[in-house]
Structure formats: C-alpha cells, structure tokens
Design a protein around this motif. Sequence first.
Motif, PDB file in Angstrom:
ATOM      1  N   PRO A 144       4.449   7.519 -47.240  1.00 22.92           N
ATOM      2  CA  PRO A 144       3.284   8.001 -48.012  1.00 22.92           C
ATOM      3  C   PRO A 144       2.646   6.909 -48.866  1.00 22.92           C
ATOM      4  O   PRO A 144       1.419   6.755 -48.872  1.00 22.92           O
ATOM      5  CB  PRO A 144       3.892   9.112 -48.884  1.00 22.92           C
ATOM      6  CG  PRO A 144       5.049   9.619 -48.086  1.00 22.92           C
ATOM      7  CD  PRO A 144       5.618   8.389 -47.422  1.00 22.92           C
ATOM      8  N   ALA A 145       3.456   6.119 -49.571  1.00 24.27           N
ATOM      9  CA  ALA A 145       2.910   5.033 -50.397  1.00 24.27           C
ATOM     10  C   ALA A 145       2.357   3.911 -49.523  1.00 24.27           C
ATOM     11  O   ALA A 145       1.329   3.308 -49.837  1.00 24.27           O
ATOM     12  CB  ALA A 145       3.986   4.497 -51.336  1.00 24.27           C
ATOM     13  N   ARG A 146       3.061   3.638 -48.418  1.00 31.42           N
ATOM     14  CA  ARG A 146       2.644   2.536 -47.535  1.00 31.42           C
ATOM     15  C   ARG A 146       1.295   2.837 -46.882  1.00 31.42           C
ATOM     16  O   ARG A 146       0.498   1.917 -46.631  1.00 31.42           O
ATOM     17  CB  ARG A 146       3.726   2.283 -46.484  1.00 31.42           C
ATOM     18  CG  ARG A 146       3.544   0.994 -45.706  1.00 31.42           C
ATOM     19  CD  ARG A 146       4.669   0.781 -44.726  1.00 31.42           C
ATOM     20  NE  ARG A 146       5.922   0.430 -45.383  1.00 31.42           N
ATOM     21  CZ  ARG A 146       7.007   1.191 -45.372  1.00 31.42           C
ATOM     22  NH1 ARG A 146       6.994   2.353 -44.755  1.00 31.42           N
ATOM     23  NH2 ARG A 146       8.104   0.796 -45.965  1.00 31.42           N
ATOM     24  N   ALA A 155       0.812   2.477 -39.813  1.00 28.47           N
ATOM     25  CA  ALA A 155       0.485   2.998 -38.486  1.00 28.47           C
ATOM     26  C   ALA A 155       1.463   2.479 -37.436  1.00 28.47           C
ATOM     27  O   ALA A 155       1.894   3.227 -36.547  1.00 28.47           O
ATOM     28  CB  ALA A 155      -0.949   2.609 -38.112  1.00 28.47           C
ATOM     29  N   ARG A 156       1.855   1.206 -37.553  1.00 28.74           N
ATOM     30  CA  ARG A 156       2.818   0.641 -36.601  1.00 28.74           C
ATOM     31  C   ARG A 156       4.197   1.297 -36.768  1.00 28.74           C
ATOM     32  O   ARG A 156       4.898   1.532 -35.776  1.00 28.74           O
ATOM     33  CB  ARG A 156       2.918  -0.874 -36.793  1.00 28.74           C
ATOM     34  CG  ARG A 156       1.667  -1.626 -36.331  1.00 28.74           C
ATOM     35  CD  ARG A 156       1.945  -3.100 -36.129  1.00 28.74           C
ATOM     36  NE  ARG A 156       2.277  -3.778 -37.375  1.00 28.74           N
ATOM     37  CZ  ARG A 156       1.388  -4.331 -38.193  1.00 28.74           C
ATOM     38  NH1 ARG A 156       0.093  -4.283 -37.894  1.00 28.74           N
ATOM     39  NH2 ARG A 156       1.775  -4.950 -39.287  1.00 28.74           N
ATOM     40  N   ILE A 157       4.569   1.587 -38.022  1.00 28.08           N
ATOM     41  CA  ILE A 157       5.854   2.258 -38.261  1.00 28.08           C
ATOM     42  C   ILE A 157       5.813   3.683 -37.719  1.00 28.08           C
ATOM     43  O   ILE A 157       6.780   4.166 -37.114  1.00 28.08           O
ATOM     44  CB  ILE A 157       6.201   2.242 -39.765  1.00 28.08           C
ATOM     45  CG1 ILE A 157       6.474   0.801 -40.214  1.00 28.08           C
ATOM     46  CG2 ILE A 157       7.410   3.126 -40.052  1.00 28.08           C
ATOM     47  CD1 ILE A 157       6.746   0.656 -41.693  1.00 28.08           C
ATOM     48  N   ILE A 161       8.342   5.264 -35.069  1.00 30.66           N
ATOM     49  CA  ILE A 161       9.075   6.514 -35.326  1.00 30.66           C
ATOM     50  C   ILE A 161       8.934   7.467 -34.143  1.00 30.66           C
ATOM     51  O   ILE A 161       9.894   8.142 -33.746  1.00 30.66           O
ATOM     52  CB  ILE A 161       8.572   7.174 -36.631  1.00 30.66           C
ATOM     53  CG1 ILE A 161       9.042   6.359 -37.851  1.00 30.66           C
ATOM     54  CG2 ILE A 161       9.055   8.618 -36.739  1.00 30.66           C
ATOM     55  CD1 ILE A 161       8.466   6.827 -39.170  1.00 30.66           C
ATOM     56  N   GLN A 162       7.751   7.526 -33.559  1.00 27.23           N
ATOM     57  CA  GLN A 162       7.544   8.378 -32.395  1.00 27.23           C
ATOM     58  C   GLN A 162       8.418   7.943 -31.220  1.00 27.23           C
ATOM     59  O   GLN A 162       8.937   8.780 -30.472  1.00 27.23           O
ATOM     60  CB  GLN A 162       6.063   8.345 -31.982  1.00 27.23           C
ATOM     61  CG  GLN A 162       5.128   9.009 -32.983  1.00 27.23           C
ATOM     62  CD  GLN A 162       5.481  10.474 -33.197  1.00 27.23           C
ATOM     63  OE1 GLN A 162       5.757  11.219 -32.248  1.00 27.23           O
ATOM     64  NE2 GLN A 162       5.497  10.886 -34.457  1.00 27.23           N
ATOM     65  N   LYS A 163       8.606   6.627 -31.065  1.00 29.87           N
ATOM     66  CA  LYS A 163       9.481   6.135 -29.998  1.00 29.87           C
ATOM     67  C   LYS A 163      10.933   6.569 -30.242  1.00 29.87           C
ATOM     68  O   LYS A 163      11.649   6.952 -29.307  1.00 29.87           O
ATOM     69  CB  LYS A 163       9.403   4.613 -29.913  1.00 29.87           C
ATOM     70  CG  LYS A 163       8.054   4.083 -29.432  1.00 29.87           C
ATOM     71  CD  LYS A 163       8.068   2.562 -29.365  1.00 29.87           C
ATOM     72  CE  LYS A 163       6.725   2.019 -28.879  1.00 29.87           C
ATOM     73  NZ  LYS A 163       6.710   0.539 -28.837  1.00 29.87           N
ATOM     74  N   LEU A 164      11.369   6.498 -31.511  1.00 31.07           N
ATOM     75  CA  LEU A 164      12.719   6.955 -31.836  1.00 31.07           C
ATOM     76  C   LEU A 164      12.879   8.448 -31.574  1.00 31.07           C
ATOM     77  O   LEU A 164      13.890   8.900 -31.023  1.00 31.07           O
ATOM     78  CB  LEU A 164      13.044   6.652 -33.303  1.00 31.07           C
ATOM     79  CG  LEU A 164      13.490   5.229 -33.657  1.00 31.07           C
ATOM     80  CD1 LEU A 164      13.675   5.101 -35.163  1.00 31.07           C
ATOM     81  CD2 LEU A 164      14.780   4.863 -32.945  1.00 31.07           C
TER      82      LEU A 164
END
Length: 428
Positions: A144-146, A155-157, A161-164
């Motif tokens: 949220p802060a990022r 956005a890259r994270i 996360i979707q890949k995980l």
Amino acid sequence: MSGINEDSVRGGNIIKDIGTDDDWQPTEIESLCMNCYKNGTTRLLLTRIPFFKEIIVSSFNCDHCHWSNTEIQSAGEIQDQGVCYTMKIKTKQDLNREVVKADSATSRIPELDFEIPPFTQKGSLSTIEGLLDRAVAGLEQDQPARRKTDPDVAARIDEFIQKLQKLKDVEEEFTLVIEDPSGNSFVENPLAPLKDEALTVTKFKRTIEQDKQLDDINAMRNEVLVFDTNCPECNRSAKTNMKLVNIPHFKEVIIMATNCDNCGHRTNEVKSGGATEEQGTKITLHVTDVSDMTRDVLKSETCAVLIPELEFELGMAALGGKFTTLEGLLKDIKDLIVDKNPFISGDSGVTETIQKLKEFGGKIEKVIAGEVDVHIILDDIAGNSYLQNVYAPEPDPEMTIEKYTRTFEQNEDLGLNDMKTEGYEQDN
C-alpha cells in the motif's frame, strides 16, 4: 517461557508423535500480548515428527486485538551437518506436504529466481502451500505505501505475486529447495520409509561462513562483549561491558555497564534491541508495598518518569537509559535531584530551595521504605520501556499499561517526521 506453573498449564504427556492422538491437546499458557498489552493465549506443542525429530510449536493468539503469531523451534541442538531438501511439485497433493522451516534455512524456487534468505522469517511448521502463502503475505506487507511512493516497483511486485499465487494451481511442475545449515529443517516424505522419487535429501558440510553465522547468533545471546572507553568522570581509560538480554514478556535489550578502576565510577545504560514502536506506552504502577521496590525496571532514554502524589516529573532526557529495580530508579532520582545537585550546597544554595529539595529527598526515602503509597508512571513515547509484572503471566492488579498515538511534536522529538524509508534512493 517463564511464568509457567501447574495452575496455568493444561495438557497431557510432554512429547507425542504428531497426528497420533486425536484427544491430545496443546499446553496452554496465559501470556502478555506485545501488541495491546492485554492477556492472550500461547499454545505450546512439543511433538515428534515421524522420521525426523522433536520440535516445539508455539502459537500465540490475542482475543482482544486479534494479533497472532506462530513459530517453531528445534527441541535439539544444531546438527553435525547441514541439510538440503529439493522437492519437485507435480500435483496439488504435493502442496499438502508438511514442512519444518528453521529460521536459519534458505528457501528457493529456481523457476521464478525467487529466494527467501535465512533469518528473514521466524521458523515455521506449515505445508508447501503455507510457505507460498507466507511468501505472498511478506511481499504484500508494504505494497500500500509502495504504490504511493514507487508505483512502478509496486506494479512489478504485484506481477510477481501473481506468479507465486499461480504456482498453487500446479499447471506446470516447479521446484522448492530448502537449504538449512543447522540441519533442523524438514520436508515430509508421505511414502516413508520408502524412497520418494520427487524428493531429494542431501547432507552437506557447512562452510566457514555458515558455521560463523550460526555461532555468532548463539554467542551473541550469551557472550558479554568488552571494549575500551573513557570514564565520563575522570576521562581515564575504562572498560565497558555490553550484553544482549532477552527480558521475559518484553523484548531484547542491550545493556552496557562501565566500571572505572581509577576513580571508582560505575554506570549502566540500556538501549532497546528493537525499533521504535508504532505507539507510545504509559505504564502506571500503584506502589502499595515495600516488595514493589524489587521489581525490574527498564527505563529507555525516551522515557519520562512521573510521581503525581509528589508533583514530580523527570524528563526523558534525564538519567538516560537504565535497567535496574524500582528502588534503584528512585535512588538514582534522589541522587540526581538532591544528593548530587550542584545548587544544593555552597554559596549558590538558597535556603528555601535547599529545604524543598531535602523534603523531596525525604519523601522519596519514605516511598522506598514502603511508608507512602504513590503511583509511579513510566511514559515512553518510543514504547521501549518496561516494568516487571510479578504476577506474570497473570494480570497485575496494581499495574496498567496504556498504548497511545504520538503527537506530531513527539514524533518530531524522535526524528520520525522527516524520516523517509520509501523511495529514498530517488533523492540521490
């Protein structure tokens, strides 16, 4: 854990094989919640995992603020060799395998070039799916802060996360590697004692760096470090001792003590072993008996001391950080205000002022002797002070602990208003 007694513990035999007794209940201990300072419940399970070893599973839950925490510890010593588990996950059923991940273990998923370094998470007893969920939760924590400070990175994270998350569908085979130099991690083999073709277990000799890392952690908790310094009184060379101490029902603190052989000066100072808490803490003790003087006190350098009945307030800058008893704290206050006050003696002393200070010193002595009931308040804007609860893990009827939101001015005193922890590299 300290404070365990026969009345507060419920349970059966100490260690049983996991999953062998449906009626077996964990040991339950009432313990202090470090989030809201009310009492929650810690459940301890001393269990033996088949084809592995004994472990201690602890789970804390607070019914008041709903904060929870789960971790595991090995019931044995560091093993002679490290261990590496390489698991090929081919079906959703593989996600249900139990995993013991020690805090010294590194977890890797080579297909995603993803790694969780050692000592970044506490030990856990989970499943492979649980490990994936925990990794996702760790990545999502600061999102949220990022998203406000660095939306491109966020956005890259999110994409990662979707890949995980997608790994849990097991549409394609992937690999989980758990490498633990302590030898205390484990991945279940549901076919045991037969060989599991999907699981490879290898033992390895620790490197010098891995041995040093494990040794440093154990040594830091037991060793007293000694270094040279100058005496604050006579400026001659002196020795300062430093030790990391775990205070039960609180946190780790660093205690430093200086002894000067030249002038005899002795002092001790305490630094918190953790970060500034999200909220300030006000601890109020109603002193009703002389036995209260033996309670341990941790006064951090950001803590003010108040005694309303004596109309007394000591600012947070005075005395610095101290780990002592309540009697020791009151004696230090008396020394600072009365005995070592430069304005109480000599030509500079005003008779009326001297008399008031001596009267105050007499009142402090009566409090120490248990002749006067007072309230002693430790108000720490950083939340890093502590007063012993002699009834732990039960509530203390004479003590209250209040958490509060700091004001802008208090955050300014701590230097938090101008502190930037996100996107700071953009300013360079």
